[in-house]
Scaffold this active site. Structure first.
Site, PDB file in Angstrom:
ATOM      1  N   ARG A 277       0.822  -1.216   0.000  1.00  0.00           N
ATOM      2  CA  ARG A 277       0.000   0.000   0.000  1.00  0.00           C
ATOM      3  C   ARG A 277       0.854   1.263   0.000  1.00  0.00           C
ATOM      4  O   ARG A 277       0.524   2.268   0.630  1.00  0.00           O
ATOM      5  CB  ARG A 277      -0.980   0.003   1.184  1.00  0.00           C
ATOM      6  CG  ARG A 277      -1.918  -1.196   1.230  1.00  0.00           C
ATOM      7  CD  ARG A 277      -2.836  -1.240   0.009  1.00  0.00           C
ATOM      8  NE  ARG A 277      -3.646  -2.453   0.012  1.00  0.00           N
ATOM      9  CZ  ARG A 277      -3.353  -3.557  -0.667  1.00  0.00           C
ATOM     10  NH1 ARG A 277      -2.266  -3.606  -1.418  1.00  0.00           N
ATOM     11  NH2 ARG A 277      -4.130  -4.610  -0.628  1.00  0.00           N
TER      12      ARG A 277
ATOM     13  N   SER B 123     -11.356  -0.675   3.000  1.00  0.00           N
ATOM     14  CA  SER B 123     -10.592  -1.295   4.089  1.00  0.00           C
ATOM     15  C   SER B 123      -9.990  -0.209   4.983  1.00  0.00           C
ATOM     16  O   SER B 123      -9.251   0.645   4.507  1.00  0.00           O
ATOM     17  CB  SER B 123      -9.473  -2.168   3.526  1.00  0.00           C
ATOM     18  OG  SER B 123     -10.015  -3.260   2.823  1.00  0.00           O
TER      19      SER B 123
ATOM     20  N   GLU C 126      -5.165   2.204   6.953  1.00  0.00           N
ATOM     21  CA  GLU C 126      -5.028   2.165   5.492  1.00  0.00           C
ATOM     22  C   GLU C 126      -5.752   3.349   4.883  1.00  0.00           C
ATOM     23  O   GLU C 126      -5.296   3.932   3.904  1.00  0.00           O
ATOM     24  CB  GLU C 126      -5.580   0.854   4.928  1.00  0.00           C
ATOM     25  CG  GLU C 126      -5.443   0.741   3.424  1.00  0.00           C
ATOM     26  CD  GLU C 126      -5.754  -0.653   2.898  1.00  0.00           C
ATOM     27  OE1 GLU C 126      -6.313  -0.742   1.790  1.00  0.00           O
ATOM     28  OE2 GLU C 126      -5.424  -1.649   3.569  1.00  0.00           O
TER      29      GLU C 126
END
Length: 318
Positions: free
Chosen positions: A170, A219, A290
């Protein structure tokens, strides 16, 4: 507004005190001091070249994995739209503008019998955001298929390979004050029926396991190193269905936070922090956000400044 006064003459749209909340998936957040929608890559590079270093710069894509705080965003917010959404099909790949939706790129590839990009149909966002955060789903990530990304910087346009971007989980190592403008993804010619079936399988799995029709941000926390998934740790800590004001941990997939209607950004963020606290207490693991959280808290944030009635209480939904 000082940021507005220091902008170069742009061909794109420039708007002061521009509302942002309605454009986010959570439907929360305050305004941008200045919102710029560049006309094209040259317009964007002019902005980046002439914007003073002391003026904050924020780039928004689909704002699908983001909390914009209630006090709004300082400085200049850039949002790529018309002029950055083209998709070109090549024999062994797709070249897509940064404003193109991930799902549209996946569907375009499938329509031309190009495989390997099906995972993008499970990512709610734009190509620019997908590159910037090395987005992934269903066993694949952007790093697995990216040939190059074109990136606007204050000194010009760069073409960066996957190796140049030093992709991690990420994360992509973009230059300072850089904006992805387009990218090329490798794909493999295949059987159109098989590729379309894979797309449908991902859509079905996502519908079955995620609150895709809710006001959410995708998420919330990264999966920590090791075997345990973030949602499993949240469930183990007893947070499924946990609520704060009009914000709730999804009962369908507890790594998703929801705006049930009327939640503030402060409530959503505070609920996420409460989840982190409970997971840490139960498992000893620190969950890492996230979802990107940007902007200023509201001056009289009820989570931080209790009024006569105190802050909203945290508890399970009835």
């Amino acid at each position: 507004m000082q940021a507005h006064a220091t902008l170069p003459p742009l061909r794109g749209r420039v708007q002061q005190d521009a509302p942002l909340g309605a454009a986010t998936w959570f439907r929360v957040g305050g305004p941008a001091d200045v919102l710029v929608r560049p006309a094209d890559a040259n317009d964007l590079m002019l902005l980046l070249r002439d914007l003073p270093d002391d003026v904050p710069l924020t780039v928004l894509g689909a704002a699908s994995n983001m909390i914009i705080r209630d006090g709004g965003v300082a400085g200049v917010v850039v949002r790529l739209a018309r002029g950055f959404g083209d998709i070109a099909v090549e024999a062994d790949g797709i070249v897509a503008g940064a404003a193109a939706l991930d799902v549209t790129v996946a569907e375009t590839a499938a329509a031309h019998a190009l495989g390997g990009l099906e995972f993008l149909v499970g990512i709610p966002g734009t190509i620019g955001g997908a590159v910037a955060m090395n987005a992934g789903a269903y066993g694949a990530e952007v790093k697995d298929v990216l040939d190059w990304a074109e990136v606007a910087t204050p000194t010009g346009l760069l073409r960066m390979t996957a190796a140049d971007l030093h992709f991690a989980y990420r994360h992509a190592a973009l230059p300072a004050r850089a904006v992805v403008t387009r990218a090329r993804f490798r794909a493999m010619p295949g059987d159109a029926t098989v590729i379309s079936a894979r797309l449908n399988d991902i859509r079905t799995a996502r519908e079955a396991t995620q609150p895709v029709r809710a006001r959410t941000g995708g998420s919330t926390f990264k999966n920590p190193p090791g075997a345990a998934k973030a949602w499993e740790l949240i469930d183990e800590a007893g947070c499924r269905g946990l609520a704060l004001g009009a914000a709730q941990v999804s009962e369908k997939h507890c790594n998703f936070l929801l705006n049930l209607g009327g939640a503030t950004a402060a409530e959503i963020e505070a609920l996420g922090e409460e989840v982190r606290t409970r997971v840490r207490a139960a498992t000893g693991i620190d969950l890492e956000w996230e979802i990107k959280r940007i902007g200023r808290p509201a001056p009289a944030d009820p989570i931080q400044h209790s009024g006569p009635g105190g802050p909203p209480s945290i508890g399970s939904m009835p």
